[in-house]
Design a protein around this motif. Structure first.
Motif, mmCIF file in Angstrom:
data_model
loop_
_atom_site.group_PDB
_atom_site.id
_atom_site.type_symbol
_atom_site.label_atom_id
_atom_site.label_comp_id
_atom_site.label_asym_id
_atom_site.label_seq_id
_atom_site.Cartn_x
_atom_site.Cartn_y
_atom_site.Cartn_z
ATOM 1 N N GLU A 1 35.244 39.885 39.866
ATOM 2 C CA GLU A 1 33.870 40.541 40.270
ATOM 3 C C GLU A 1 33.619 41.356 38.991
ATOM 4 N N THR A 2 32.292 41.996 39.162
ATOM 5 C CA THR A 2 32.013 43.028 38.049
ATOM 6 C C THR A 2 32.265 42.462 36.603
ATOM 7 N N ASN A 3 31.817 40.995 36.278
ATOM 8 C CA ASN A 3 31.855 40.412 35.025
ATOM 9 C C ASN A 3 33.458 40.132 34.886
ATOM 10 N N ASP A 4 33.973 39.981 35.853
ATOM 11 C CA ASP A 4 35.624 39.681 35.652
ATOM 12 C C ASP A 4 36.140 40.908 35.265
ATOM 13 N N TRP A 5 35.834 41.990 35.348
ATOM 14 C CA TRP A 5 36.537 43.054 34.878
ATOM 15 C C TRP A 5 37.295 44.018 36.088
ATOM 16 N N CYS A 6 37.051 43.351 37.403
ATOM 17 C CA CYS A 6 37.763 43.795 38.556
ATOM 18 C C CYS A 6 38.324 42.562 39.455
ATOM 19 N N LEU A 7 39.528 42.706 39.883
ATOM 20 C CA LEU A 7 40.040 41.656 40.945
ATOM 21 C C LEU A 7 40.018 42.342 42.304
ATOM 22 N N ALA A 8 39.141 41.431 43.181
ATOM 23 C CA ALA A 8 38.849 41.950 44.502
ATOM 24 C C ALA A 8 39.912 40.984 45.357
ATOM 25 N N THR A 9 40.407 41.831 46.354
ATOM 26 C CA THR A 9 41.457 41.348 47.158
ATOM 27 C C THR A 9 40.909 40.705 48.556
ATOM 28 N N PRO A 10 41.592 39.857 49.289
ATOM 29 C CA PRO A 10 40.878 39.615 50.425
ATOM 30 C C PRO A 10 40.738 40.792 51.354
ATOM 31 N N ARG A 11 41.211 41.758 51.370
ATOM 32 C CA ARG A 11 40.814 42.729 52.321
ATOM 33 C C ARG A 11 39.702 43.658 51.534
ATOM 34 N N ALA B 1 39.731 45.415 48.662
ATOM 35 C CA ALA B 1 40.242 46.396 47.675
ATOM 36 C C ALA B 1 39.715 45.942 46.215
ATOM 37 N N THR B 2 39.704 46.976 45.304
ATOM 38 C CA THR B 2 39.331 46.616 43.943
ATOM 39 C C THR B 2 40.457 46.975 43.172
ATOM 40 N N ILE B 3 40.716 45.980 42.192
ATOM 41 C CA ILE B 3 41.878 46.489 41.042
ATOM 42 C C ILE B 3 40.994 46.254 39.911
ATOM 43 N N ALA B 4 40.948 47.303 39.009
ATOM 44 C CA ALA B 4 40.641 47.568 37.762
ATOM 45 C C ALA B 4 41.410 46.688 36.778
ATOM 46 N N LEU B 5 41.056 45.841 35.913
ATOM 47 C CA LEU B 5 41.610 44.921 34.995
ATOM 48 C C LEU B 5 41.383 45.381 33.528
ATOM 49 N N SER B 6 42.450 45.501 32.836
ATOM 50 C CA SER B 6 42.515 45.642 31.541
ATOM 51 C C SER B 6 41.928 44.462 30.435
ATOM 52 N N GLY B 7 41.616 44.489 29.485
ATOM 53 C CA GLY B 7 41.308 43.447 28.671
ATOM 54 C C GLY B 7 42.100 42.108 28.712
ATOM 55 N N SER B 8 43.334 42.395 28.222
ATOM 56 C CA SER B 8 44.380 41.306 28.457
ATOM 57 C C SER B 8 44.508 40.853 30.122
ATOM 58 N N GLU B 9 44.699 41.580 31.070
ATOM 59 C CA GLU B 9 44.699 41.516 32.152
ATOM 60 C C GLU B 9 43.544 40.375 32.668
ATOM 61 N N ARG B 10 42.267 40.805 32.327
ATOM 62 C CA ARG B 10 41.249 39.860 32.386
ATOM 63 C C ARG B 10 41.129 38.597 32.004
ATOM 64 N N CYS B 11 41.708 38.425 30.656
ATOM 65 C CA CYS B 11 41.878 37.036 30.142
ATOM 66 C C CYS B 11 42.718 36.193 30.645
ATOM 67 N N ALA B 12 43.789 36.851 31.007
ATOM 68 C CA ALA B 12 44.905 36.211 31.583
ATOM 69 C C ALA B 12 44.386 35.640 32.941
#
Length: 262
Positions: free
Chosen positions: A160-170, A172-183
């Motif tokens: 979500e958020t232009n792929d800068w966050c990973l949303a979980t099934p529950r 929750a929001t996990i913020a991603l760094s640039g390299s984590e986002r690309c992977a």
């Protein structure tokens, strides 16, 4: 000295514009600005409230990150002025852990209050969460309808958020760094298929021969750790002799080929 820097996806209309008011030059220039850029924000750094007001005359910002302890006009007074002028998001930072500062900040109109030393990952997650609440009602309704039309019946992991966050099934929001986002973009686009280490490394750097493979292992470790901190088990598994796969539906996995790293 003031500094204006734009994050890596600044050309996207979804890039959130942040102005950081912090008089500590080392914290501002070497921690806050580069850290927030790595989490997908377009960032302007300023040293004084006068610099902030001057920039706001000719630029628009979505969120202001304000240090409370400033020479001259303090951050709480700045927050009061910003709240009178706009509905932008306001995040307060302070090294003072007094309860009164927390209360005064919220009364002044701040949305979030964080203590120093601030964890850049926590700050980025707070800004992404705040940014989602700042969407205009029309845009939010439109996006929510589109999301509702496209979401499958079961909860799932999603970017979500232009792929800068990973949303979980529950949710929750996990913020991603640039390299984590690309992977994760590459892994999730594969829809459960294995992605080779070589493919992942190629998306993380310009010269694959200069890349230390241990960096990929550390990236995977960080992602799994972030999920555990949200009480989630990340479905990112190791495929022996190949690379990694992001498998939401375990029926898609070949148990003979996959071993989950601890």
């Amino acid at each position: 000295m003031e500094k204006i820097v734009v994050g890596t996806n600044a050309s996207s209309p979804r890039t959130w514009r942040v102005i950081v008011l912090e008089d500590d030059e080392v914290l501002r220039e070497h921690i806050l600005i580069p850290g927030l850029i790595d989490y997908g924000f377009a960032v302007t750094g300023v040293r004084t409230s006068a610099d902030l007001y001057r920039h706001m005359l000719s630029n628009q910002y979505d969120i202001a990150v304000l240090d409370i302890g400033l020479p001259g006009e303090d951050g709480i007074t700045v927050a009061q002025h910003l709240r009178q002028l706009s509905s932008m998001g306001i995040v307060m930072l302070t090294g003072n852990h007094e309860r009164s500062d927390h209360i005064r900040s919220l009364v002044a109109g701040a949305d979030t209050y964080l203590s120093k030393p601030v964890d850049i990952e926590v700050l980025a997650a707070s800004l992404h969460s705040l940014a989602r609440r700042l969407r205009t009602p029309i845009a939010a309704c439109s996006e929510e309808k589109a999301a509702y039309d496209s979401v499958p019946s079961r909860a799932e992991w999603r970017l979500e958020t232009n792929d800068w966050c990973l949303a979980t099934p529950r949710n929750a929001t996990i913020a991603l760094s640039g390299s984590e986002r690309c992977a994760l973009q590459l892994l999730m686009a594969a829809k459960g298929a294995a992605v080779s280490r070589e493919e992942l490394i190629a998306t993380l750097c310009n010269d694959v021969y200069d890349f230390d493979p241990h960096r990929l292992e550390m990236l995977v470790y960080r992602l799994r750790r972030k999920a555990r901190e949200q009480s989630e088990s990340l479905p990112l598994v190791t495929v022996r002799g190949v690379g990694y796969a992001f498998i939401v539906d375990q029926n898609d996995a070949n148990d003979a080929l996959i071993s989950v790293s601890s």
